[in-house]
Design a protein around this motif. Structure first.
Motif, PDB file in Angstrom:
ATOM      1  N   ASN A   1       0.735   0.534  -1.075  1.00  0.00           N
ATOM      2  CA  ASN A   1      -0.311  -0.284  -0.445  1.00  0.00           C
ATOM      3  C   ASN A   1      -0.891  -1.300  -1.422  1.00  0.00           C
ATOM      4  O   ASN A   1      -1.156  -2.449  -1.054  1.00  0.00           O
ATOM      5  N   TYR A   2      -1.078  -0.865  -2.674  1.00  0.00           N
ATOM      6  CA  TYR A   2      -1.615  -1.790  -3.675  1.00  0.00           C
ATOM      7  C   TYR A   2      -0.613  -2.915  -3.968  1.00  0.00           C
ATOM      8  O   TYR A   2      -1.009  -4.060  -4.197  1.00  0.00           O
ATOM      9  N   GLN A   3       0.669  -2.599  -3.950  1.00  0.00           N
ATOM     10  CA  GLN A   3       1.689  -3.628  -4.131  1.00  0.00           C
ATOM     11  C   GLN A   3       1.659  -4.632  -2.984  1.00  0.00           C
ATOM     12  O   GLN A   3       1.800  -5.837  -3.202  1.00  0.00           O
TER      13      GLN A   3
ATOM     14  N   MET B   1      -4.614   2.586   8.155  1.00  0.00           N
ATOM     15  CA  MET B   1      -5.684   3.293   7.435  1.00  0.00           C
ATOM     16  C   MET B   1      -5.462   3.311   5.917  1.00  0.00           C
ATOM     17  O   MET B   1      -6.390   3.117   5.134  1.00  0.00           O
ATOM     18  N   GLY B   2      -4.238   3.556   5.497  1.00  0.00           N
ATOM     19  CA  GLY B   2      -3.950   3.602   4.064  1.00  0.00           C
ATOM     20  C   GLY B   2      -4.195   2.259   3.399  1.00  0.00           C
ATOM     21  O   GLY B   2      -4.743   2.182   2.295  1.00  0.00           O
ATOM     22  N   TYR B   3      -3.796   1.187   4.074  1.00  0.00           N
ATOM     23  CA  TYR B   3      -3.981  -0.163   3.541  1.00  0.00           C
ATOM     24  C   TYR B   3      -5.469  -0.491   3.449  1.00  0.00           C
ATOM     25  O   TYR B   3      -5.946  -1.026   2.443  1.00  0.00           O
TER      26      TYR B   3
ATOM     27  N   ALA C   1      -5.212 -11.364   2.025  1.00  0.00           N
ATOM     28  CA  ALA C   1      -6.087 -10.551   1.170  1.00  0.00           C
ATOM     29  C   ALA C   1      -6.637 -11.375   0.019  1.00  0.00           C
ATOM     30  O   ALA C   1      -7.822 -11.279  -0.322  1.00  0.00           O
ATOM     31  N   ARG C   2      -5.788 -12.207  -0.595  1.00  0.00           N
ATOM     32  CA  ARG C   2      -6.252 -13.072  -1.689  1.00  0.00           C
ATOM     33  C   ARG C   2      -7.318 -14.048  -1.190  1.00  0.00           C
ATOM     34  O   ARG C   2      -8.335 -14.270  -1.843  1.00  0.00           O
TER      35      ARG C   2
END
Length: 231
Positions: free
Chosen positions: A2-4, A206-208, A12-13
């Motif tokens: 998810n972080y990747q 949810m994880g994201y 997001a940026r």
């Protein structure tokens, strides 16, 4: 994983940029305006209680009601544009122009939160010993010098508190964006609080959403520590 994905997520940026812009603009303006307002409302003049109450009312007003009111005021054919047209000025797309919409939300956010910080500063101002101000006046200090050399240093704990809570509040902004613009036009007003909700509860990722929330936690913690060191 998810972080990747967040690192490669253009939206997001853009969302993080919007959030930092929101914070950098709204927090200093809020601190300055509320401090000036508190100084004026700290005077012993007739009817001052009415003005203190009036400025505090937006704080206890429901966000939905405030959003609806400003959506009416800032609409393309709203009250503000009608006033501009009445004096021969061009109407402004306050909530539909990507270059202006976020600033409009910032303005409403500042207006809604004025009363709370005003009360905090008012309490701090009333805690300043009057003898210090009188001594400075006797020594020849004018009003500006009294404010900068006595008032500001003595209320610095209040300024520090308001600044930290302002940064935290800016990173958690959600309700006004949700109600007024829905993150639009495009992603112009999508701040991180709204984007987390959108990913986790609208798209059920949810994880994201949780990964984004941990990044926000780290950002708030880092900024708070910086403010703590610089206090």
């Amino acid at each position: 994983e998810n972080y990747q994905k967040i690192l490669g997520d253009k939206v997001a940026r853009e969302t993080f940029f919007n959030t930092f812009y929101f914070t950098v603009v709204s927090v200093p303006l809020n601190v300055i305006i509320t401090l000036v307002l508190a100084v004026f409302l700290n005077q012993k003049i007739r009817g001052i209680t009415f003005f203190r109450t009036a400025f505090y009312l937006p704080v206890i007003s429901a966000s939905v009601a405030v959003s609806l009111m400003f959506m009416w005021i800032l609409a393309n054919n709203g009250l503000l544009n009608q006033m501009l047209e009445s004096v021969g000025l061009e109407p402004v797309r306050w909530l539909t122009d990507p270059k202006i919409a976020l600033n409009s939300v910032i303005g409403v956010t500042i207006w809604k939160g004025l009363g709370l910080n005003m009360i905090i500063f008012l309490a701090a101002l009333q805690d300043i010993p009057h003898e210090l101000v009188e001594a400075a006046a006797i020594d020849g200090a004018n009003r500006v010098q009294q404010f900068l050399k006595i008032t500001v240093p003595l209320i610095s704990p209040a300024i520090f508190f308001v600044s930290i809570t302002g940064v935290i509040g800016a990173f958690q902004t959600f309700d006004l964006v949700y109600n007024m613009t829905g993150g639009g036009p495009g992603h112009a007003t999508t701040v991180i609080g709204f984007y987390i909700w959108q990913q986790a509860f609208k798209y059920m990722r949810m994880g994201y959403g949780a990964a984004l929330a941990y990044i926000v936690f780290a950002a708030i913690l880092g900024l708070t520590l910086i403010q703590w060191v610089l206090r």
